[in-house]
Design an enzyme around this catalytic site. Sequence first.
Site, PDB file in Angstrom:
ATOM      1  N   ARG A   1     -12.979  24.868   8.642  1.00 11.34           N
ATOM      2  CA  ARG A   1     -14.214  25.401   7.999  1.00 11.34           C
ATOM      3  C   ARG A   1     -15.289  25.857   8.894  1.00 11.34           C
ATOM      4  NH1 ARG A   1     -10.945  26.258   4.594  1.00 11.34           N
ATOM      5  NH2 ARG A   1     -11.159  25.984   2.275  1.00 11.34           N
TER       6      ARG A   1
ATOM      7  N   ASP B   1     -10.425  30.309  13.389  1.00  7.48           N
ATOM      8  CA  ASP B   1      -9.901  31.312  12.328  1.00  7.48           C
ATOM      9  C   ASP B   1     -11.101  31.191  11.183  1.00  7.48           C
ATOM     10  OD1 ASP B   1      -7.664  32.480  10.975  1.00  7.48           O
ATOM     11  OD2 ASP B   1      -7.565  30.797   9.794  1.00  7.48           O
TER      12      ASP B   1
ATOM     13  N   GLU C   1     -18.679  33.473   7.412  1.00  5.60           N
ATOM     14  CA  GLU C   1     -17.575  34.412   7.062  1.00  5.60           C
ATOM     15  C   GLU C   1     -17.488  35.104   5.700  1.00  5.60           C
ATOM     16  OE1 GLU C   1     -14.364  31.617   7.598  1.00  5.60           O
ATOM     17  OE2 GLU C   1     -13.754  31.946   5.571  1.00  5.60           O
TER      18      GLU C   1
ATOM     19  N   HIS D   1      -9.468  34.051   9.047  1.00  7.97           N
ATOM     20  CA  HIS D   1      -9.075  32.900   8.041  1.00  7.97           C
ATOM     21  C   HIS D   1      -7.555  33.431   7.648  1.00  7.97           C
ATOM     22  CE1 HIS D   1     -10.911  29.803   5.390  1.00  7.97           C
ATOM     23  NE2 HIS D   1      -9.729  29.536   5.397  1.00  7.97           N
TER      24      HIS D   1
HETATM   25  P1  NAI Z   1      -6.339  16.567   4.219  1.00  2.00           P
HETATM   26  O1  NAI Z   1      -6.949  16.097   3.273  1.00  2.00           O
HETATM   27  O2  NAI Z   1      -4.700  16.467   3.985  1.00  2.00           O
HETATM   28  O3  NAI Z   1      -6.773  15.948   5.468  1.00  2.00           O
HETATM   29  C1  NAI Z   1      -8.098  16.067   5.777  1.00  2.00           C
HETATM   30  C2  NAI Z   1      -8.474  14.687   6.803  1.00  2.00           C
HETATM   31  O4  NAI Z   1      -9.905  15.038   7.336  1.00  2.00           O
HETATM   32  C3  NAI Z   1      -8.305  13.392   5.759  1.00  2.00           C
HETATM   33  O5  NAI Z   1      -7.355  12.491   6.314  1.00  2.00           O
HETATM   34  C4  NAI Z   1      -9.737  12.890   5.973  1.00  2.00           C
HETATM   35  O6  NAI Z   1      -9.736  11.425   5.793  1.00  2.00           O
HETATM   36  C5  NAI Z   1     -10.149  13.299   7.017  1.00  2.00           C
HETATM   37  N1  NAI Z   1     -11.606  13.502   7.523  1.00  2.00           N
HETATM   38  C6  NAI Z   1     -12.658  13.571   6.533  1.00  2.00           C
HETATM   39  N2  NAI Z   1     -13.979  13.824   6.765  1.00  2.00           N
HETATM   40  C7  NAI Z   1     -13.585  13.494   8.213  1.00  2.00           C
HETATM   41  C8  NAI Z   1     -14.505  13.670   9.255  1.00  2.00           C
HETATM   42  N3  NAI Z   1     -16.090  13.670   9.157  1.00  2.00           N
HETATM   43  N4  NAI Z   1     -13.990  13.391  10.620  1.00  2.00           N
HETATM   44  C9  NAI Z   1     -12.827  13.275  10.693  1.00  2.00           C
HETATM   45  N5  NAI Z   1     -11.868  13.397   9.688  1.00  2.00           N
HETATM   46  C10 NAI Z   1     -12.258  13.579   8.527  1.00  2.00           C
HETATM   47  O7  NAI Z   1      -6.305  18.239   4.297  1.00  2.00           O
HETATM   48  P2  NAI Z   1      -5.622  19.021   4.938  1.00  2.00           P
HETATM   49  O8  NAI Z   1      -4.521  19.776   4.296  1.00  2.00           O
HETATM   50  O9  NAI Z   1      -5.078  18.642   6.326  1.00  2.00           O
HETATM   51  O10 NAI Z   1      -6.761  20.284   5.284  1.00  2.00           O
HETATM   52  C11 NAI Z   1      -7.685  19.992   6.369  1.00  2.00           C
HETATM   53  C12 NAI Z   1      -8.675  21.568   6.070  1.00  2.00           C
HETATM   54  O11 NAI Z   1      -8.202  22.617   6.683  1.00  2.00           O
HETATM   55  C13 NAI Z   1      -9.212  21.505   4.470  1.00  2.00           C
HETATM   56  O12 NAI Z   1     -10.152  20.873   4.274  1.00  2.00           O
HETATM   57  C14 NAI Z   1      -9.600  23.046   5.014  1.00  2.00           C
HETATM   58  O13 NAI Z   1     -11.033  23.059   5.011  1.00  2.00           O
HETATM   59  C15 NAI Z   1      -8.798  23.553   5.866  1.00  2.00           C
HETATM   60  N6  NAI Z   1      -7.740  24.651   5.608  1.00  2.00           N
HETATM   61  C16 NAI Z   1      -7.900  25.913   6.334  1.00  2.00           C
HETATM   62  C17 NAI Z   1      -6.974  26.906   6.092  1.00  2.00           C
HETATM   63  C18 NAI Z   1      -6.850  28.293   6.715  1.00  2.00           C
HETATM   64  O14 NAI Z   1      -6.417  29.041   6.504  1.00  2.00           O
HETATM   65  N7  NAI Z   1      -7.783  28.206   7.830  1.00  2.00           N
HETATM   66  C19 NAI Z   1      -5.823  26.645   5.333  1.00  2.00           C
HETATM   67  C20 NAI Z   1      -5.927  25.178   4.645  1.00  2.00           C
HETATM   68  C21 NAI Z   1      -6.619  24.303   4.829  1.00  2.00           C
END
Ligand code: NAI
Length: 333
Positions: A237, A261, A266, A298
Site C-alpha cells: 500500500r 506498484d 494513487e 497497482h
Molecule cells: P496477509 O494478511 O496474509 O499477511 C500480512 C502479514 O503482514 C501478516 O503476517 C501480518 O502479521 C504482517 N504485518 C502486519 N503488520 C505488520 C508490520 N507493521 N510489520 C511487519 N509485518 C506486519 O496479507 P497478504 O495477502 O500477504 O497481503 C499483504 C498486503 O499486500 C495486503 O495487505 C495488501 O495491502 C497488499 N496487496 C497488494 C496487491 C496489489 O495488487 N498490489 C494485491 C493484494 C494485496
Amino acid sequence: MNITLFSSKSYDKEFFDKVNVESNFNYNISYVEQRLDLSTVDLLEAGQDVVCIFVNDDASRPVLEALKAKGVKIVALRCAGFNNVDLEAAKELGFQVVRVPAYSPESVAEHAAALLFTLNRNTHKAYNRTKDANFNLENLTGICLYGKTAGVIGTGKIGLAMIRILRGLGMRVVCVDPYQNQAAIDAGAEYVDFDELYKVSDVISVHCPLFKENTHFLNKEAFAKMKDGVILINSSRGGLLNTEDALEALASGKLRGLGLDVYEYESALFFKDLSNEVLKDDLYTRLIMNPRVLLTGHQAFLTEEALTSISNTTLSNIKEVVETGKATNTVLN
Ligand code: NAI
C-alpha cells in the site's frame, strides 16, 4: 440479489460474468466504471443489495451512510486490504463487510519480483533503447542478486511467496513480522528485528497491510538505518512509504532503486487513462521523472488466476452472508 461493482473495468466484467454463470450464482450484476465516493453514490440504481468495491473506492462514513439510505446491506471488497473502509461506521450502520483474503498470492509476489528484476537490470530502459537501435550500455549496470540479502517485511501469504522466489535466486532472506510464520522459516528465511533487517538487506520488499499505526513507517528514520544502495520494492500500500523521504533517499544514493506498484495518493490517478491530461500531482511527477524509480499502477493482482479467484470468492462471500447471515471472510469483529 442485485450487485453493483464500482471502479469496474472490462476485465472485472469478463471474469465476474463468467464465474457468475459457470458457478451457478446467477446474480444480477451491474457495472459502474466510476470510483465510489460521495459524488458517485447516486450512480447506484434502486434496489441494490450489495456494493462491490476495490482498493481505491471510498467507503468512509458519509459514503456508507448514503449507501445505507439506498438500502445496501453488504459491502463486498474484491481485494484483500480494507484500509479504505470505515469499519466503525460500517458496524454501527449494520453492514456486512466481506473481503477476499487470498487470491493467488504468488501473482502479487511475482509482480514484486518483476519490479525488482526490471529495476535492477534496467530491462525497461534497454527495451526502449533497442527499439531505437541504441545499443549503448551506459547506465544499465545492475547487481547480481545471488548471494545478496533480501529483507521481507510481512510474512503472510504474499510475503511467503516472495520469500520462496528470493530463496530460489540464492539470496539470504531476513524478515520481520509480529507473528512468525513457520512456512517462512521452513523456506529458509530468518526472523530478525527491523534494525537488523535494515542493516543487512541489499533488497527490501514490503508485504504488510496498511494501518494508521504503520503509515509512513518507511521514512527518513528508517532509510537512515538502511545500507547505502538498497533496492526498495513496495507492492502493498502506498501509505506505508513516505514518498517525499524516498525521493530524498534516492537523491542521496541511500536508495539505489525504488520499485512501486502502489502510491500514497494513487486514488486520484490509478486505473484511469490520464495520458492526455496535465497531472496536478507534483509529487507523482517527481517520482516518475526519477530514472531510478519504476512504477506500475497497482497491477500486481492482475492475472487470470487472481481475477477468477477474486470473482469466485466475492460471489461466494455474498452467497454465504445471504444464506447464513454470517461470513467467514468478514472484516468486522
Ligand atoms: P496477509 O494478511 O496474509 O499477511 C500480512 C502479514 O503482514 C501478516 O503476517 C501480518 O502479521 C504482517 N504485518 C502486519 N503488520 C505488520 C508490520 N507493521 N510489520 C511487519 N509485518 C506486519 O496479507 P497478504 O495477502 O500477504 O497481503 C499483504 C498486503 O499486500 C495486503 O495487505 C495488501 O495491502 C497488499 N496487496 C497488494 C496487491 C496489489 O495488487 N498490489 C494485491 C493484494 C494485496
